[in-house]
Structures are given as structure tokens and as C-alpha cells.
Design a protein around this motif. Sequence first.
Motif, PDB file in Angstrom:
ATOM      1  N   GLY A  50     -36.870 -25.081  98.074  1.00  0.00           N
ATOM      2  CA  GLY A  50     -37.672 -25.897  96.798  1.00  0.00           C
ATOM      3  C   GLY A  50     -36.558 -26.701  96.022  1.00  0.00           C
ATOM      4  O   GLY A  50     -35.514 -26.757  96.270  1.00  0.00           O
ATOM      5  N   ALA A  51     -37.390 -27.545  95.194  1.00  0.00           N
ATOM      6  CA  ALA A  51     -36.515 -28.485  94.357  1.00  0.00           C
ATOM      7  C   ALA A  51     -35.768 -27.648  93.337  1.00  0.00           C
ATOM      8  O   ALA A  51     -34.498 -28.202  93.135  1.00  0.00           O
ATOM      9  CB  ALA A  51     -37.621 -29.280  93.715  1.00  0.00           C
ATOM     10  N   GLN A  52     -36.215 -26.629  92.702  1.00  0.00           N
ATOM     11  CA  GLN A  52     -34.958 -25.977  91.654  1.00  0.00           C
ATOM     12  C   GLN A  52     -33.941 -25.342  92.360  1.00  0.00           C
ATOM     13  O   GLN A  52     -32.918 -25.234  91.896  1.00  0.00           O
ATOM     14  CB  GLN A  52     -36.168 -24.747  91.083  1.00  0.00           C
ATOM     15  CG  GLN A  52     -35.382 -23.895  90.124  1.00  0.00           C
ATOM     16  CD  GLN A  52     -36.489 -22.980  89.317  1.00  0.00           C
ATOM     17  OE1 GLN A  52     -37.511 -22.680  89.867  1.00  0.00           O
ATOM     18  NE2 GLN A  52     -35.723 -22.131  88.450  1.00  0.00           N
ATOM     19  N   GLN A  66     -35.973 -31.820  88.643  1.00  0.00           N
ATOM     20  CA  GLN A  66     -36.040 -32.343  90.113  1.00  0.00           C
ATOM     21  C   GLN A  66     -34.962 -33.410  90.525  1.00  0.00           C
ATOM     22  O   GLN A  66     -35.212 -34.244  89.680  1.00  0.00           O
ATOM     23  CB  GLN A  66     -37.305 -32.497  90.839  1.00  0.00           C
ATOM     24  CG  GLN A  66     -38.405 -31.466  90.582  1.00  0.00           C
ATOM     25  CD  GLN A  66     -39.738 -31.507  91.081  1.00  0.00           C
ATOM     26  OE1 GLN A  66     -39.978 -32.875  91.381  1.00  0.00           O
ATOM     27  NE2 GLN A  66     -40.765 -30.436  91.185  1.00  0.00           N
ATOM     28  N   ARG A  68     -34.877 -36.533  92.364  1.00  0.00           N
ATOM     29  CA  ARG A  68     -36.066 -37.446  93.019  1.00  0.00           C
ATOM     30  C   ARG A  68     -35.163 -38.678  93.373  1.00  0.00           C
ATOM     31  O   ARG A  68     -34.332 -39.266  92.672  1.00  0.00           O
ATOM     32  CB  ARG A  68     -37.099 -37.760  91.933  1.00  0.00           C
ATOM     33  CG  ARG A  68     -37.957 -36.645  91.865  1.00  0.00           C
ATOM     34  CD  ARG A  68     -39.367 -37.195  91.096  1.00  0.00           C
ATOM     35  NE  ARG A  68     -40.126 -36.127  90.830  1.00  0.00           N
ATOM     36  CZ  ARG A  68     -40.326 -35.344  90.018  1.00  0.00           C
ATOM     37  NH1 ARG A  68     -39.534 -35.563  88.806  1.00  0.00           N
ATOM     38  NH2 ARG A  68     -41.307 -34.318  89.842  1.00  0.00           N
ATOM     39  N   THR A  79     -39.021 -36.208  96.263  1.00  0.00           N
ATOM     40  CA  THR A  79     -38.259 -35.010  95.654  1.00  0.00           C
ATOM     41  C   THR A  79     -37.488 -34.232  96.859  1.00  0.00           C
ATOM     42  O   THR A  79     -37.957 -33.825  97.996  1.00  0.00           O
ATOM     43  CB  THR A  79     -39.177 -33.916  95.014  1.00  0.00           C
ATOM     44  OG1 THR A  79     -39.941 -34.597  94.444  1.00  0.00           O
ATOM     45  CG2 THR A  79     -38.380 -32.688  94.550  1.00  0.00           C
ATOM     46  N   THR A  81     -35.882 -31.078  98.599  1.00  0.00           N
ATOM     47  CA  THR A  81     -36.415 -29.563  98.374  1.00  0.00           C
ATOM     48  C   THR A  81     -35.518 -28.728  99.513  1.00  0.00           C
ATOM     49  O   THR A  81     -36.025 -27.623  99.441  1.00  0.00           O
ATOM     50  CB  THR A  81     -37.829 -29.517  98.968  1.00  0.00           C
ATOM     51  OG1 THR A  81     -37.958 -30.417  99.947  1.00  0.00           O
ATOM     52  CG2 THR A  81     -38.748 -30.473  97.975  1.00  0.00           C
ATOM     53  N   GLY A  92     -35.552 -34.384 101.468  1.00  0.00           N
ATOM     54  CA  GLY A  92     -37.029 -34.279 101.066  1.00  0.00           C
ATOM     55  C   GLY A  92     -37.538 -34.964 102.097  1.00  0.00           C
ATOM     56  O   GLY A  92     -37.494 -36.117 102.628  1.00  0.00           O
TER      57      GLY A  92
END
Length: 220
Positions: A50-52, A66, A68, A79, A81, A92
Motif C-alpha cells: 500500500g501507499a502508506q 502518498q 503520487r 500512486t 503502492t 504503481g
Amino acid sequence: MKLFIRVALVLGLVFLAVIALGIYRFNFTEDDLYVRENDMVRPLAEFDGGAQGVMQRLFNLDTREQFRIRLPDNNKAVTLTGFKEEQHLAFGEYQDEVVRGEVLLDYRKLTSLNLPGNAESMQFVVPFAVTTQGSGVFWYLGMFRFDYQTGAIAHLASQFLGDRIEIEAITPKEPFDPPYSVTLALKTRTQEQSMAEAPGEYMERTFFVTLTSILPSSSQ
């Protein structure tokens, strides 16, 4: 005589007890050391996804912001990820109408720029690629600003580098004073080479950078 035998037996039992206690304590100490050593060499946590997770791994930040990247052709934000571990790329996925593809970030070549007027943020350049369903891998040099207070990353500008090239290094001008610039060392193909062959021609490209832009040198 009987008293001597009794004393000898008692001393023998005490000696055996001491040996047994020593063996037990030795084993306990070894086990305890093994646990402690394994705690110290415990492997780093795996990427959570995930982005986090991308922000935490790249910038050591626990944030909901995020990373991006804007597609150069239409400004669509993609994003990051996940990671492609073997290629050392963050990625992404995107879909633009019928077109699907990936954005690939070569994070090992992320290069910070000590530009004036950036007390609250960090400016950096990093190469990224855009793929489609076709065979092309179109590389760009992107400029970004990282805000220290919020953890937000702004994609400021991009410059096209080439299709399926190999980027070897990014070097800021030394000393880093006006006009500010970075030079890319890369490999591209000669006119005689097919796109299926590995790039064989070495070249350098210089880009001038400001707080909001990245521009190719007029000599290129």
C-alpha cells in the motif's frame, strides 16, 4: 571407619549436586543468550503493502500522505503502492480509459537538491518510467518537493529521457551554485541498434533546475 564412609558419601552427593546445578545453569544461560541474540538480529519487517508502506520504506515516515506521480501526457496522478524488489523499483498501476500500465520509480537514484528558499522542504529529482500494454518503457526525470511539516510530496515537473534506456547516475553540479544543474549519465541505442538490443551508446545529459522547473541544457 563407618563415619569416614558416611562423610565420603555426603561429600560425593554434594559434589554431584554441584555438577548437576552447574550443567543446568550453563544450559539455561546458553538458551537465554540464544533468545537475546536472536532478538537482536531479528530481520527487518517486511513491506506491508500500500501507499502508506511506500512512504514508510522510502522516507521512514508513518503518514497517510502518498507518493503520487503525474503522467506526463495527461497529468493523471498515479500512486506508488508497492515494490519490485529485484529491479529496485517502486511501482504503481494505472488505467487511462482503455490503456493500462505501470509507473516505475528508480528510488536508488533519488537525488536531493540543496536549492535556496527550501527551508521548510526538500527538493529532489528521481527517474521514473511509464509503461503501457506495448513494449515501450518511457523514462523521465521528475522533480519533486517533499514538505517536512506535512510529509506531502508535490510532483513539480518532468523531462523525457528516452525509451528503454539505462540510467547509470545522477550528479548535481559541483559546487552547487547558480545556475543550478544536474547531469545524467545514461546509455541509449545507436541508430544501427534494434530496440531488442541492450543500449550500447554512453551519453550525458544536463538539466537546469529551479524551485519549480527542470529544463534541458540548450546544447542538447
